[in-house]
Design a protein around this motif. Sequence first.
Motif, PDB file in Angstrom:
ATOM      1  N   ARG A 175      45.455  35.664  16.591  1.00 44.22           N
ATOM      2  CA  ARG A 175      44.188  35.901  17.290  1.00 44.22           C
ATOM      3  C   ARG A 175      43.110  34.939  16.790  1.00 44.22           C
ATOM      4  NH1 ARG A 175      39.825  39.789  16.554  1.00 44.22           N
ATOM      5  NH2 ARG A 175      38.888  40.319  18.577  1.00 44.22           N
ATOM      6  N   GLU A 176      43.084  34.727  15.478  1.00 47.52           N
ATOM      7  CA  GLU A 176      42.103  33.801  14.922  1.00 47.52           C
ATOM      8  C   GLU A 176      42.372  32.375  15.403  1.00 47.52           C
ATOM      9  OE1 GLU A 176      43.651  36.187  13.400  1.00 47.52           O
ATOM     10  OE2 GLU A 176      42.155  37.408  12.349  1.00 47.52           O
ATOM     11  N   ALA A 177      43.647  31.987  15.462  1.00 46.96           N
ATOM     12  CA  ALA A 177      43.982  30.638  15.933  1.00 46.96           C
ATOM     13  C   ALA A 177      43.577  30.453  17.386  1.00 46.96           C
ATOM     14  CB  ALA A 177      45.482  30.397  15.767  1.00 46.96           C
ATOM     15  N   ILE A 178      43.841  31.453  18.212  1.00 43.66           N
ATOM     16  CA  ILE A 178      43.472  31.351  19.626  1.00 43.66           C
ATOM     17  C   ILE A 178      41.959  31.343  19.789  1.00 43.66           C
ATOM     18  CG2 ILE A 178      43.472  32.683  21.791  1.00 43.66           C
ATOM     19  CD1 ILE A 178      46.442  33.247  21.276  1.00 43.66           C
ATOM     20  N   ARG A 179      41.261  32.148  19.007  1.00 51.02           N
ATOM     21  CA  ARG A 179      39.798  32.152  19.096  1.00 51.02           C
ATOM     22  C   ARG A 179      39.215  30.807  18.674  1.00 51.02           C
ATOM     23  NH1 ARG A 179      37.156  37.747  17.102  1.00 51.02           N
ATOM     24  NH2 ARG A 179      35.479  36.950  18.408  1.00 51.02           N
ATOM     25  N   ARG A 180      39.794  30.182  17.645  1.00 56.03           N
ATOM     26  CA  ARG A 180      39.316  28.849  17.250  1.00 56.03           C
ATOM     27  C   ARG A 180      39.556  27.840  18.360  1.00 56.03           C
ATOM     28  NH1 ARG A 180      41.687  30.298  12.242  1.00 56.03           N
ATOM     29  NH2 ARG A 180      43.536  29.030  12.712  1.00 56.03           N
ATOM     30  N   PHE A 181      40.746  27.894  18.956  1.00 54.65           N
ATOM     31  CA  PHE A 181      41.048  26.984  20.064  1.00 54.65           C
ATOM     32  C   PHE A 181      40.051  27.177  21.200  1.00 54.65           C
ATOM     33  CE2 PHE A 181      43.035  26.621  24.264  1.00 54.65           C
ATOM     34  CZ  PHE A 181      43.358  25.269  24.278  1.00 54.65           C
ATOM     35  N   LEU A 182      39.803  28.407  21.578  1.00 52.92           N
ATOM     36  CA  LEU A 182      38.892  28.684  22.689  1.00 52.92           C
ATOM     37  C   LEU A 182      37.467  28.255  22.360  1.00 52.92           C
ATOM     38  CD1 LEU A 182      40.259  32.208  23.677  1.00 52.92           C
ATOM     39  CD2 LEU A 182      40.526  30.080  24.967  1.00 52.92           C
ATOM     40  N   GLU A 219      39.566  38.246  22.823  1.00 50.53           N
ATOM     41  CA  GLU A 219      38.947  39.553  22.598  1.00 50.53           C
ATOM     42  C   GLU A 219      39.982  40.672  22.469  1.00 50.53           C
ATOM     43  OE1 GLU A 219      35.791  39.378  21.953  1.00 50.53           O
ATOM     44  OE2 GLU A 219      35.936  37.243  22.443  1.00 50.53           O
ATOM     45  N   LEU A 220      41.232  40.381  22.763  1.00 49.24           N
ATOM     46  CA  LEU A 220      42.273  41.395  22.660  1.00 49.24           C
ATOM     47  C   LEU A 220      42.731  41.552  21.218  1.00 49.24           C
ATOM     48  CD1 LEU A 220      44.382  40.320  25.782  1.00 49.24           C
ATOM     49  CD2 LEU A 220      42.661  42.143  25.658  1.00 49.24           C
ATOM     50  N   VAL A 227      48.403  44.916  31.644  1.00 47.07           N
ATOM     51  CA  VAL A 227      48.255  43.748  32.506  1.00 47.07           C
ATOM     52  C   VAL A 227      46.850  43.173  32.332  1.00 47.07           C
ATOM     53  CG1 VAL A 227      48.242  42.919  34.888  1.00 47.07           C
ATOM     54  CG2 VAL A 227      49.888  44.688  34.176  1.00 47.07           C
ATOM     55  N   VAL A 228      46.773  41.884  31.993  1.00 48.74           N
ATOM     56  CA  VAL A 228      45.496  41.199  31.816  1.00 48.74           C
ATOM     57  C   VAL A 228      45.462  40.051  32.823  1.00 48.74           C
ATOM     58  CG1 VAL A 228      43.964  40.020  30.200  1.00 48.74           C
ATOM     59  CG2 VAL A 228      45.552  41.783  29.357  1.00 48.74           C
ATOM     60  N   HIS A 229      44.713  40.229  33.899  1.00 49.83           N
ATOM     61  CA  HIS A 229      44.643  39.202  34.940  1.00 49.83           C
ATOM     62  C   HIS A 229      43.858  38.012  34.408  1.00 49.83           C
ATOM     63  CE1 HIS A 229      43.309  38.083  39.307  1.00 49.83           C
ATOM     64  NE2 HIS A 229      44.398  37.420  38.943  1.00 49.83           N
ATOM     65  N   THR A 230      44.525  36.859  34.334  1.00 52.94           N
ATOM     66  CA  THR A 230      43.894  35.625  33.848  1.00 52.94           C
ATOM     67  C   THR A 230      44.099  34.532  34.901  1.00 52.94           C
ATOM     68  OG1 THR A 230      45.945  35.352  32.533  1.00 52.94           O
ATOM     69  CG2 THR A 230      43.964  36.055  31.360  1.00 52.94           C
ATOM     70  N   PRO A 231      43.419  34.643  36.033  1.00 54.42           N
ATOM     71  CA  PRO A 231      43.634  33.690  37.126  1.00 54.42           C
ATOM     72  C   PRO A 231      43.109  32.305  36.790  1.00 54.42           C
ATOM     73  CG  PRO A 231      41.758  35.105  37.600  1.00 54.42           C
ATOM     74  CD  PRO A 231      42.398  35.647  36.349  1.00 54.42           C
ATOM     75  N   GLY A 232      43.572  31.358  37.568  1.00 50.87           N
ATOM     76  CA  GLY A 232      43.171  29.966  37.396  1.00 50.87           C
ATOM     77  C   GLY A 232      44.398  29.083  37.390  1.00 50.87           C
ATOM     78  N   HIS A 233      45.333  29.372  36.488  1.00 47.37           N
ATOM     79  CA  HIS A 233      46.601  28.634  36.543  1.00 47.37           C
ATOM     80  C   HIS A 233      47.285  28.914  37.870  1.00 47.37           C
ATOM     81  CE1 HIS A 233      49.892  26.356  34.972  1.00 47.37           C
ATOM     82  NE2 HIS A 233      50.739  27.337  35.207  1.00 47.37           N
TER      83      HIS A 233
END
Length: 239
Positions: free
Chosen positions: A226-233, A207-208, A151-157
């Motif tokens: 992971r690389e695509a998501i890191r570029r987006f971020l 980071e995961l 479980v990775v808590h990612t609050p905000g949405h």
Amino acid sequence: MAGTLVVQLAPDVWRIPLVRDFVNGFILRDDDGQVTLVDMGVKSSGPKVMAALAVIGSAPSDVTRLLLTHAHPDHAGGAAHVARETGRAFTLHHDDAAYAMEGSSPPRDRSFLLGRLVDRLSRPGRDFEPVPVERELVDGEVLPVAGGLRVVHTPGHSPGHVSLLHEDSRLLITGDAIFNVRGLRWPVKAFCTDFRMTQRTAHVLGELDYEVAAFTHGPELRDRPREAIRRFLARHRPD
């Protein structure tokens, strides 16, 4: 039913296209046949979840855990139907549990006009049918699901929004932290409880360690996700 009922993501892990690829649920199955279902789509999606279960050769009696990434009507809309069909109650993060039980969405981001307007229309039981809840999640726990589901808590949405990392197959379910609709993008700002928090907490996903990224909105990424998501971020850092 027309269309593809399941898309295999890894051994014993499937995506359920509930509204084409735009709204997705997921199935994870243990070696002993126990099944975990994640997210149930909109109100009309409950029967599709059950049909997908039959396609993979499982029955309602095999379902031992029901999970929600968060309490929004496009994820919890079909939940009450699935609960009745399986005889199971749901597990979701503590900070969204009360909303799920009363059938209402958490507050939207009131810094946006649309968020304020949608909030005025929200009423308990009007957003979606109330969902039975049996357990609440906490950040970092590893559920005994198909080799381990972190479980990775990612609050905000939403306050209790979670992403899920299936450690055995190295598959990430982002939830609504990030969409993959015509490319990677943020969720609709006004539908978040706190959009800036959404941007901040999503950075943990870079980071995961995973080899497939699956989205509750949009198709999965299998090629260096992971690389695509890191570029987006990196391109969309919060102010």
